[in-house]
Design a protein around this motif. Sequence first.
Motif, PDB file in Angstrom:
ATOM      1  N   ARG A  72       0.806  -1.217   0.000  1.00 15.91           N
ATOM      2  CA  ARG A  72       0.000   0.000   0.000  1.00 15.91           C
ATOM      3  C   ARG A  72       0.847   1.278   0.000  1.00 15.91           C
ATOM      4  NH1 ARG A  72      -2.769   0.839   4.365  1.00 15.91           N
ATOM      5  NH2 ARG A  72      -4.634   1.786   3.489  1.00 15.91           N
ATOM      6  N   MET A  76       0.565   4.658  -2.444  1.00 16.09           N
ATOM      7  CA  MET A  76       0.194   5.986  -1.941  1.00 16.09           C
ATOM      8  C   MET A  76       1.210   7.039  -2.360  1.00 16.09           C
ATOM      9  SD  MET A  76      -1.511   5.371   1.833  1.00 16.09           S
ATOM     10  CE  MET A  76      -0.327   4.187   2.468  1.00 16.09           C
ATOM     11  N   VAL A  79       0.936   7.601  -6.356  1.00 14.83           N
ATOM     12  CA  VAL A  79      -0.272   8.324  -6.765  1.00 14.83           C
ATOM     13  C   VAL A  79      -0.186   9.787  -6.331  1.00 14.83           C
ATOM     14  CG1 VAL A  79      -2.767   8.474  -6.452  1.00 14.83           C
ATOM     15  CG2 VAL A  79      -1.692   6.256  -6.809  1.00 14.83           C
ATOM     16  N   SER A  80       0.429  10.062  -5.193  1.00 16.61           N
ATOM     17  CA  SER A  80       0.601  11.450  -4.761  1.00 16.61           C
ATOM     18  C   SER A  80       1.497  12.217  -5.738  1.00 16.61           C
ATOM     19  CB  SER A  80       1.205  11.493  -3.358  1.00 16.61           C
ATOM     20  OG  SER A  80       0.342  10.884  -2.410  1.00 16.61           O
ATOM     21  N   LEU A  83      -0.505  12.966  -8.810  1.00 17.33           N
ATOM     22  CA  LEU A  83      -1.430  14.067  -8.573  1.00 17.33           C
ATOM     23  C   LEU A  83      -0.736  15.419  -8.747  1.00 17.33           C
ATOM     24  CD1 LEU A  83      -4.029  15.400  -7.515  1.00 17.33           C
ATOM     25  CD2 LEU A  83      -3.257  14.872  -5.189  1.00 17.33           C
ATOM     26  N   SER A 171      -6.734  10.834  -9.818  1.00 23.01           N
ATOM     27  CA  SER A 171      -5.702  10.411  -8.876  1.00 23.01           C
ATOM     28  C   SER A 171      -6.150  10.593  -7.428  1.00 23.01           C
ATOM     29  CB  SER A 171      -4.405  11.185  -9.132  1.00 23.01           C
ATOM     30  OG  SER A 171      -4.582  12.574  -8.947  1.00 23.01           O
ATOM     31  N   LEU A 172      -6.960  11.607  -7.161  1.00 23.29           N
ATOM     32  CA  LEU A 172      -7.518  11.778  -5.817  1.00 23.29           C
ATOM     33  C   LEU A 172      -8.422  10.604  -5.445  1.00 23.29           C
ATOM     34  CD1 LEU A 172      -8.422  15.578  -5.539  1.00 23.29           C
ATOM     35  CD2 LEU A 172      -6.824  14.295  -4.102  1.00 23.29           C
ATOM     36  N   SER A 174      -8.227   7.594  -6.711  1.00 24.00           N
ATOM     37  CA  SER A 174      -7.360   6.426  -6.554  1.00 24.00           C
ATOM     38  C   SER A 174      -6.692   6.417  -5.192  1.00 24.00           C
ATOM     39  CB  SER A 174      -6.300   6.422  -7.657  1.00 24.00           C
ATOM     40  OG  SER A 174      -6.893   6.330  -8.927  1.00 24.00           O
ATOM     41  N   LEU A 175      -6.221   7.557  -4.767  1.00 27.11           N
ATOM     42  CA  LEU A 175      -5.573   7.646  -3.463  1.00 27.11           C
ATOM     43  C   LEU A 175      -6.542   7.270  -2.348  1.00 27.11           C
ATOM     44  CD1 LEU A 175      -2.845   8.404  -2.228  1.00 27.11           C
ATOM     45  CD2 LEU A 175      -3.660  10.767  -2.037  1.00 27.11           C
ATOM     46  N   SER A 176      -7.784   7.670  -2.495  1.00 31.16           N
ATOM     47  CA  SER A 176      -8.802   7.325  -1.488  1.00 31.16           C
ATOM     48  C   SER A 176      -9.044   5.817  -1.452  1.00 31.16           C
ATOM     49  CB  SER A 176     -10.111   8.066  -1.803  1.00 31.16           C
ATOM     50  OG  SER A 176      -9.924   9.466  -1.758  1.00 31.16           O
ATOM     51  N   ILE A 178      -6.905   3.451  -2.199  1.00 35.10           N
ATOM     52  CA  ILE A 178      -5.741   2.797  -1.582  1.00 35.10           C
ATOM     53  C   ILE A 178      -5.775   2.956  -0.065  1.00 35.10           C
ATOM     54  CG2 ILE A 178      -3.226   2.820  -1.418  1.00 35.10           C
ATOM     55  CD1 ILE A 178      -3.246   3.872  -4.347  1.00 35.10           C
ATOM     56  N   ILE A 179      -6.106   4.139   0.398  1.00 30.64           N
ATOM     57  CA  ILE A 179      -6.067   4.418   1.834  1.00 30.64           C
ATOM     58  C   ILE A 179      -7.208   3.727   2.582  1.00 30.64           C
ATOM     59  CG2 ILE A 179      -6.271   6.239   3.573  1.00 30.64           C
ATOM     60  CD1 ILE A 179      -4.876   8.119   1.606  1.00 30.64           C
TER      61      ILE A 179
END
Length: 403
Positions: A72, A76, A79-80, A83, A171-172, A174-176, A178-179
């Motif tokens: 994970r 993260m 993807v950041s 973004l 990307s936002l 996607s980040l959500s 993953i988290i």
Amino acid sequence: MPRSIIRMALILGLLSAVGPFAIDMYLPALPRVAQDLGVTERTAQLTLTAYFIAFGLAQLIYGPMADAVGRRVPMMIGVSIFLLASVGATFAPDMGTLIAARAMQGFGAATLMVVPRAVIRDVATGPEGARMMAAIMIVISISPMLAPLAGSAVLALAEWRWIFGALAVASLISLSLIIFVLPETLHPEYRQKVNLSAMRRGASTLLGDRHFMGLTFIGGFGMASFFVFLAGAPFVYTQQFGLSPTGFSIAFAVNAIGFFTASQFAGPVAARWGMERVISLAVTGFTTATLVLAALTWMGFDSLPVVMAGLLVGNAFLGLVMPTTMVMALDPHPQIAGLASSLGGTLQMLTGGAMITIAGLLFDRSAAGMVTAIATCGVLAWLTAFIALPRLRLRGSRIGDRT
């Protein structure tokens, strides 16, 4: 497959689609970007080349990281980066800045190529792994059909810069995922500290593994054929065939249907016939289809329907090759799955970038030139399979004996 595996495959597919969207959604705008920033077509194509090179090299970082800290965290981080790069591309004042932003996009998106493969290896192997990879390919394969249309829709409403704004939003999301949704699949006891000597040993093992290298480059030349198409199609379809951005998006989507449909049969067919046999037959079919198409275009049958039909058939065979080679290459290396995935991905992306450069130097911007470059990739994939896969090599020797 169990429901939990299907759910994870869907999440991984959505995450893995971000990288292809960053390529395909941008394609209809490529001629307009060149015109708007006052550069040549070849210079505009550097935005693709920079993306692919950074995408390939970054995999060498994310793979070992995924083996050391879990799956994970690298996703993260990547993807950041993607973004931030998408925001930078949105406001790029010149081509140099845009190329740099695209390179950073590729660097960030690479994590969504490497780590999902390792996650699949964590939870499934063999034919079940191929089925899971094929399920992910459903989402990934839809992106070439939807992404150019989405890009065309953005162009109809706003300027090309807003395409990168849309990618920032993706990307936002996607980040959500993953988290908050994706579980960790690498148990602590299997994690390996980043150790340069261990990485060298692992890399030496993989580079010396004829089977791994063969499968990697079979997939690499198959992927390179698609990269050549990505670099050439926006100009061939709009200039030689006179398609609008929307027309190009539709034609591009049709070419993806064969890959999308065939990839769904990769798991069941591999379970029934064996993965090596599937690869041997599919590579032969891909090479034959692209060579026939190249011959037709050079004989003057280079109309849009002929090109689209030939690529549809070729991509159908390619849809069987890609997921099967990915799984088969990783299966013997469970303890270094992250490194194997990253090294294999890097070699494939660099192969694709090299073929784009060679195609740009040797072939013109016509349909015949583009298709010839694709067929060249097919021949190289077949030759690699002939050397690396005993089944195909033995079949060739039997044919020689009969003659």
